[in-house]
Scaffold this motif. Structure first.
Motif, PDB file in Angstrom:
ATOM      1  N   ARG A   1       0.827  -1.215   0.000  1.00  0.00           N
ATOM      2  CA  ARG A   1       0.000   0.000   0.000  1.00  0.00           C
ATOM      3  C   ARG A   1       0.859   1.263   0.000  1.00  0.00           C
ATOM      4  NH1 ARG A   1      -3.411  -2.131   5.060  1.00  0.00           N
ATOM      5  NH2 ARG A   1      -1.246  -2.600   5.603  1.00  0.00           N
ATOM      6  N   LYS A   2       2.127   1.117   0.380  1.00  0.00           N
ATOM      7  CA  LYS A   2       3.031   2.274   0.411  1.00  0.00           C
ATOM      8  C   LYS A   2       3.912   2.357  -0.824  1.00  0.00           C
ATOM      9  CE  LYS A   2       3.351   2.331   5.473  1.00  0.00           C
ATOM     10  NZ  LYS A   2       4.284   2.283   6.633  1.00  0.00           N
ATOM     11  N   LEU A   3       3.909   1.314  -1.645  1.00  0.00           N
ATOM     12  CA  LEU A   3       4.825   1.229  -2.785  1.00  0.00           C
ATOM     13  C   LEU A   3       4.074   1.494  -4.084  1.00  0.00           C
ATOM     14  CD1 LEU A   3       6.615  -2.026  -1.608  1.00  0.00           C
ATOM     15  CD2 LEU A   3       7.641   0.253  -1.618  1.00  0.00           C
ATOM     16  N   ASN A   4       4.591   2.415  -4.872  1.00  0.00           N
ATOM     17  CA  ASN A   4       3.987   2.747  -6.159  1.00  0.00           C
ATOM     18  C   ASN A   4       5.058   3.220  -7.135  1.00  0.00           C
ATOM     19  OD1 ASN A   4       0.845   2.745  -5.999  1.00  0.00           O
ATOM     20  ND2 ASN A   4       1.514   3.701  -4.081  1.00  0.00           N
ATOM     21  N   GLY A   5       4.870   2.898  -8.401  1.00  0.00           N
ATOM     22  CA  GLY A   5       5.702   3.457  -9.457  1.00  0.00           C
ATOM     23  C   GLY A   5       7.175   3.134  -9.378  1.00  0.00           C
ATOM     24  N   LEU A   6       7.529   1.947  -8.901  1.00  0.00           N
ATOM     25  CA  LEU A   6       8.948   1.597  -8.772  1.00  0.00           C
ATOM     26  C   LEU A   6       9.579   1.246 -10.118  1.00  0.00           C
ATOM     27  CD1 LEU A   6       9.037  -0.551  -5.491  1.00  0.00           C
ATOM     28  CD2 LEU A   6       9.335   1.926  -5.776  1.00  0.00           C
ATOM     29  N   LEU A   7       8.766   1.143 -11.168  1.00  0.00           N
ATOM     30  CA  LEU A   7       9.294   0.782 -12.486  1.00  0.00           C
ATOM     31  C   LEU A   7      10.387   1.734 -12.941  1.00  0.00           C
ATOM     32  CD1 LEU A   7       9.306  -0.580 -15.279  1.00  0.00           C
ATOM     33  CD2 LEU A   7       7.275   0.749 -15.859  1.00  0.00           C
ATOM     34  N   THR A   8      10.152   3.025 -12.824  1.00  0.00           N
ATOM     35  CA  THR A   8      11.131   4.008 -13.286  1.00  0.00           C
ATOM     36  C   THR A   8      12.244   4.229 -12.271  1.00  0.00           C
ATOM     37  OG1 THR A   8       9.724   5.760 -12.389  1.00  0.00           O
ATOM     38  CG2 THR A   8       9.431   5.185 -14.718  1.00  0.00           C
ATOM     39  N   LEU A   9      11.959   3.950 -10.995  1.00  0.00           N
ATOM     40  CA  LEU A   9      12.949   4.196  -9.944  1.00  0.00           C
ATOM     41  C   LEU A   9      13.904   3.018  -9.747  1.00  0.00           C
ATOM     42  CD1 LEU A   9      10.545   5.789  -7.301  1.00  0.00           C
ATOM     43  CD2 LEU A   9      12.058   6.984  -8.901  1.00  0.00           C
ATOM     44  N   MET A  10      13.417   1.801  -9.994  1.00  0.00           N
ATOM     45  CA  MET A  10      14.223   0.586  -9.781  1.00  0.00           C
ATOM     46  C   MET A  10      14.044  -0.345 -10.991  1.00  0.00           C
ATOM     47  SD  MET A  10      13.209  -0.018  -5.743  1.00  0.00           S
ATOM     48  CE  MET A  10      14.554  -1.150  -5.374  1.00  0.00           C
ATOM     49  N   PRO A  11      14.564   0.045 -12.144  1.00  0.00           N
ATOM     50  CA  PRO A  11      14.303  -0.725 -13.378  1.00  0.00           C
ATOM     51  C   PRO A  11      14.897  -2.130 -13.376  1.00  0.00           C
ATOM     52  CG  PRO A  11      15.933   1.002 -13.764  1.00  0.00           C
ATOM     53  CD  PRO A  11      15.363   1.254 -12.418  1.00  0.00           C
ATOM     54  N   VAL A  12      16.074  -2.308 -12.783  1.00  0.00           N
ATOM     55  CA  VAL A  12      16.699  -3.640 -12.767  1.00  0.00           C
ATOM     56  C   VAL A  12      15.901  -4.572 -11.851  1.00  0.00           C
ATOM     57  CG1 VAL A  12      18.792  -4.948 -12.275  1.00  0.00           C
ATOM     58  CG2 VAL A  12      18.964  -2.636 -13.226  1.00  0.00           C
ATOM     59  N   THR A  13      15.548  -4.057 -10.677  1.00  0.00           N
ATOM     60  CA  THR A  13      14.724  -4.847  -9.749  1.00  0.00           C
ATOM     61  C   THR A  13      13.386  -5.182 -10.394  1.00  0.00           C
ATOM     62  OG1 THR A  13      15.774  -3.719  -7.890  1.00  0.00           O
ATOM     63  CG2 THR A  13      13.745  -4.902  -7.432  1.00  0.00           C
ATOM     64  N   PHE A  14      12.819  -4.227 -11.128  1.00  0.00           N
ATOM     65  CA  PHE A  14      11.556  -4.469 -11.843  1.00  0.00           C
ATOM     66  C   PHE A  14      11.709  -5.620 -12.830  1.00  0.00           C
ATOM     67  CE2 PHE A  14       9.548  -3.669 -15.988  1.00  0.00           C
ATOM     68  CZ  PHE A  14       8.211  -3.870 -15.653  1.00  0.00           C
ATOM     69  N   THR A  15      12.793  -5.639 -13.577  1.00  0.00           N
ATOM     70  CA  THR A  15      13.015  -6.699 -14.569  1.00  0.00           C
ATOM     71  C   THR A  15      13.117  -8.062 -13.891  1.00  0.00           C
ATOM     72  OG1 THR A  15      14.203  -5.118 -15.954  1.00  0.00           O
ATOM     73  CG2 THR A  15      14.499  -7.448 -16.464  1.00  0.00           C
ATOM     74  N   ILE A  16      13.883  -8.116 -12.810  1.00  0.00           N
ATOM     75  CA  ILE A  16      14.032  -9.384 -12.074  1.00  0.00           C
ATOM     76  C   ILE A  16      12.677  -9.864 -11.569  1.00  0.00           C
ATOM     77  CG2 ILE A  16      15.020 -10.451 -10.003  1.00  0.00           C
ATOM     78  CD1 ILE A  16      17.357  -8.403 -10.313  1.00  0.00           C
ATOM     79  N   ALA A  17      11.928  -8.955 -10.934  1.00  0.00           N
ATOM     80  CA  ALA A  17      10.647  -9.322 -10.333  1.00  0.00           C
ATOM     81  C   ALA A  17       9.629  -9.742 -11.384  1.00  0.00           C
ATOM     82  CB  ALA A  17      10.111  -8.166  -9.504  1.00  0.00           C
ATOM     83  N   VAL A  18       9.554  -9.004 -12.476  1.00  0.00           N
ATOM     84  CA  VAL A  18       8.555  -9.307 -13.510  1.00  0.00           C
ATOM     85  C   VAL A  18       8.844 -10.653 -14.158  1.00  0.00           C
ATOM     86  CG1 VAL A  18       7.723  -8.629 -15.795  1.00  0.00           C
ATOM     87  CG2 VAL A  18       7.859  -6.946 -13.966  1.00  0.00           C
ATOM     88  N   LEU A  19      10.094 -10.929 -14.480  1.00  0.00           N
ATOM     89  CA  LEU A  19      10.431 -12.222 -15.082  1.00  0.00           C
ATOM     90  C   LEU A  19      10.087 -13.370 -14.132  1.00  0.00           C
ATOM     91  CD1 LEU A  19      13.872 -11.397 -16.773  1.00  0.00           C
ATOM     92  CD2 LEU A  19      11.683 -11.813 -17.911  1.00  0.00           C
ATOM     93  N   GLY A  20      10.417 -13.202 -12.850  1.00  0.00           N
ATOM     94  CA  GLY A  20      10.109 -14.243 -11.880  1.00  0.00           C
ATOM     95  C   GLY A  20       8.617 -14.431 -11.679  1.00  0.00           C
ATOM     96  N   LEU A  21       7.871 -13.326 -11.607  1.00  0.00           N
ATOM     97  CA  LEU A  21       6.430 -13.406 -11.391  1.00  0.00           C
ATOM     98  C   LEU A  21       5.699 -13.989 -12.593  1.00  0.00           C
ATOM     99  CD1 LEU A  21       5.920 -10.018  -9.518  1.00  0.00           C
ATOM    100  CD2 LEU A  21       5.531 -12.296  -8.571  1.00  0.00           C
TER     101      LEU A  21
END
Length: 791
Positions: free
Chosen positions: A365-385
């Motif tokens: 509920r506190k986390l939003n829009g991390l795509l632009t702020l943490m792009p590498v973490t986003f890639t790791i998470a999206v591939l895993g999910l």
């Protein structure tokens, strides 16, 4: 060599605390990292021996059947690779994740103990050794989960995991006792070869229940799953290692290893299938409503473990139907999903750890829009999910397709003519898969999309350092490689499948596309319905408020724990925390009742003719003992009581001399002398003696209890002497005391050599008691000094 690889983490566990104190400027993880690296290299080298079974025998406690015998086959090698490779990545990840200010020495000690214990579980061919390592995983995981012991939730989570998994360990011990008593061997391999003997035994159903309870508690199957979400209070490296790739899969390994023995039973197959499917369905639905990132991954792990457990259940049909190829795919799918789950879930736990580390929050509920702020973490998470959601072309999709195929094969073959079972299996499979898709997609949308301005985290979100990103990148890269070229891993999967089925079977290629068939249509339906439910989540999320909180399993666990503590405290206060006389009377009265009951129901002949004659000097000694006892009872002086007590001890030593037992006499004299000196020293420091005037009724009850206790002990001694059902062990000691132990005093040799561990632990207990008493005295002295200063 396998022995040293298993022992290596245990040996290395001795040094992290020392290294942290010695090298404060260097992160302790750098010293620990070579251990899993060496283990990884060793097990990777064993890939060249796929298709073979490698044995290594190491005698340890052969007389009780406990030997460190190891077996490397397909399934054990798969698990050993997961433990070592992911262990290496977790240690590397923890170097950046954990601060040098943490108690790193303890953390890495616990981690190495756990690593060695897991190696022991998956490689042991000796079932007693397996149990020893199994329990060690519970102990070391307790220490890891409670690493942040200053947090109450960490302690509670560790306690819950300990209680539930140790309960499973006790069930495993019961199963081991049954299997060993039936087969008269502690070799798991030999048990599998004698499976028909076990299957025809009357205790076979009980062994199944106990093994399943052990596996379900360890692998967090319903209703024992409640410990895993609470275990998420552990540091993220612990969660990534224990709760995604290793410990929670120990139960999976246990089921896989014993499948050749128990697969013939409908109880076994149906329990695995339906408890696994229900766990998958239930946990995936629970994951959707979680607000904590690690909570979502915890329930997703439970769900995925349920999926794997059900696949092993479907695979059991292969053994029941003479290795029918329709069901062999289920076994292959289970080992394939074990590999897939370890790759994407380990990366996801690390990604969540990065988000927590860099934002200071895991609340979605506190986390939003991390795509632009943490792009590498986003890639790791999206591939895993996406892989976990079963979206093509990722490896999770490949094993999910095999899972759906396995369910359909069971429905069309083994469940044919059983519409109820078929319907339940299909419904649970579809709902569980659909909700898995929902929480994966919802997680991506909730934390990575939206406006970064809506973030309410403690820290300003930013990308993690490269060193922290390295481990999840490597894991997610392994996942991508498996997704693109799954057949590269087929030899390992085939070897693991053959190990589970205990027979060589043919495994076909893994294909990304099998044509437009039923499994594909079901997958498309899962994705379509899942996407619709994600889009309309706010309209149906209220269903999670239907079941009141007081009916939750966690509440039941809390009530059970509270009541057990309350009742045990009450019993302890009633039986123990009273007078010494009451405790002694309770013990002696129990002895009297049990003796009378046994001798009434089992009359035993006492042969008085075989007893020796009584000599006058023996009567004199007995008279001295009786007089001394009476004098102790009448005495009002502590010193006189001690003297009389010593007279009894020395008289007994003289009896030993008369009975031609000089060794016992010498031991008795030494103990009596030391005891007398200790008594004199202790009583010197005690306050003045206070004598309680006892009533006649009180004295008579004491006399009756003492008299009956003496009669019972005498009768037991005479009965034991007159009815010898087994040869005495005394002859063994007489023959071997000098040759094996190089000693002449038989009693001392028995105490120090033959019963050395017993004596060691007795001495340890006395030492601990002495330290405790000394501590209490010092605390009392310090309190007195403080009171004097206050005045």
């Amino acid at each position: 060599m396998t022995l040293w690889i298993v022992l290596l983490p245990f040996i290395a566990a001795l040094f992290p605390i020392i290294l942290q104190k010695k090298f404060r400027t260097i992160h302790t993880g750098w010293f620990v990292l070579p251990i899993p690296v060496i283990a990884s290299i060793f097990f990777i080298s064993k890939l060249s021996s796929l298709g073979q079974t490698l044995y290594e025998k190491n005698n340890w406690m052969s007389r009780i059947g406990l030997n460190l015998n190891f077996k490397i086959d397909g399934i054990s090698l798969l698990f050993a690779l997961l433990i070592s490779v992911i262990g290496m990545l977790v240690v590397f990840y923890s170097i950046s994740y954990l601060s040098k200010r943490e108690e790193l020495g303890k953390f890495y000690t616990y981690l190495l103990l756990f690593m060695g214990a897991m190696f022991g579980v998956v490689l042991s061919d000796n079932i007693l050794a397996l149990y020893m390592f199994w329990e060690l995983t519970s102990i070391s995981s307790f220490l890891l989960i409670s690493f942040w012991y200053f947090k109450e939730k960490s302690i509670q989570g560790a306690l819950k995991s300990m209680l539930i998994t140790v309960f499973g360990g006790l069930m495993l011990l019961g199963a081991i006792a049954i299997l060993v008593s039936i087969t008269h061997t502690t070799s798991i391999d030999a048990m599998i070869q004698n499976a028909n003997i076990i299957q025809n035994h009357k205790l076979f159903p009980l062994a199944i229940v106990l093994i399943l309870l052990a596996a379900f508690t360890k692998s967090a199957q319903f209703p024992f799953h409640i410990w895993l979400p609470d275990a998420m209070e552990a540091p993220t490296p612990v969660s990534a290692y224990l709760h995604s790739a290793t410990m929670v899969k120990a139960g999976i390994y246990l089921v896989a290893r014993f499948t050749p023995i128990f697969a013939v039973s409908n109880m076994w197959t149906n329990s695995l299938i339906f408890i696994g499917l229900f766990t998958m369905c239930f946990a995936s639905m629970k994951a959707v409503n979680q607000k904590d990132l690690k909570g979502i991954l915890a329930f997703s792990t439970i769900s995925q473990l349920g999926l794997i457990m059900s696949l092993l259940g479907f695979g059991s049909f292969a053994l029941k139907n003479n290795h029918n190829e329709l069901f062999i795919i289920a076994v292959t799918a289970s080992v394939f999903h074990i590999l897939n789950h370890a790759s994407f879930k380990g990366a996801l736990f690390m990604a969540v750890g990065i988000i927590d580390h860099e934002t200071g929050s895991r609340d979605i509920r506190k986390l939003n829009g991390l795509l632009t702020l943490m792009p590498v973490t986003f890639t790791i998470a999206v591939l895993g999910l996406l892989s976990m959601a079963g979206v093509p072309p990722f490896n999770g999709f490949l094993s999910k397709e095999m899972f759906i195929t396995s369910v359909l094969n069971a429905v069309n073959s083994s469940f044919s003519g059983q519409p109820v079972l078929s319907s339940i299996a299909l419904i649970l499979m579809f709902i569980g898969s659909m909700f898995t898709f929902i929480y994966c997609i919802k997680l991506i949308i909730d934390i990575f999309f939206g406006s970064p301005k809506d973030n309410t985290t403690e820290k300003a979100p930013h990308e993690a350092p490269k060193l922290l990103l390295a481990s999840p990148i490597i894991l997610i890269s392994i996942m991508v490689v498996i997704s693109l070229v799954p057949n590269m891993f087929l030899p390992l999967l085939s070897a693991a499948t053959n190990s589970i089925l205990n027979q060589s079977v043919h495994i076909e290629h893994i294909h990304h596309f099998h044509g437009f068939n039923t499994p594909l249509f079901i997958t498309l339906a899962i994705i379509i319905f899942g996407a619709l439910l994600v889009a309309t989540f706010k309209y149906w999320e209220k269903i999670y408020t239907i079941l009141p909180a007081q009916f939750s399993l966690n509440r039941g666990y809390d009530m059970l724990l509270a009541q057990s503590q309350k009742k045990s405290k009450m019993i302890n206060q009633f039986l123990v925390l009273r007078t010494i006389r009451f405790s002694m009377s309770a013990i002696l009265i129990t002895l009297i009742i049990m003796t009378i009951y046994v001798f009434i129901n089992n009359p035993i002949h006492i042969n008085f003719e075989s007893l020796g004659s009584i000599q006058p000097y023996e009567l004199i000694l007995v008279g001295i003992i009786l007089i001394a006892i009476v004098m102790i009872l009448k005495s009002k002086s502590r010193l006189f009581s001690i003297i009389m007590l010593s007279a009894i001890g020395y008289s007994i030593a003289l009896l030993f001399v008369f009975f031609d037992a000089p060794d016992l006499a010498l031991t008795q004299l030494a103990i009596e002398t030391i005891s007398t000196a200790l008594f004199l020293m202790c009583f010197y420091h005690l306050p003045r003696q206070y004598r309680h005037e006892e009533s006649s009724r009180f004295k008579i009850s004491n006399f009756v209890i003492a008299l009956l206790s003496g009669i019972c002990v005498t009768i037991i001694a005479l009965a034991a002497y007159s009815n010898k059902f087994y040869p005495s062990i005394a002859e063994y000691y007489i023959k071997n005391v000098y040759e094996l132990a190089a000693g002449k005093n038989m009693v001392n040799v028995i105490l120090v050599d033959f019963r050395g561990f017993d004596t060691l632990f007795e001495s340890s207990v006395l030492g601990i008691a002495g330290i405790g008493i000394y501590t209490l005295i010092r605390l009392r002295q310090n309190r007195g000094d403080n009171n004097e200063k206050a005045k």
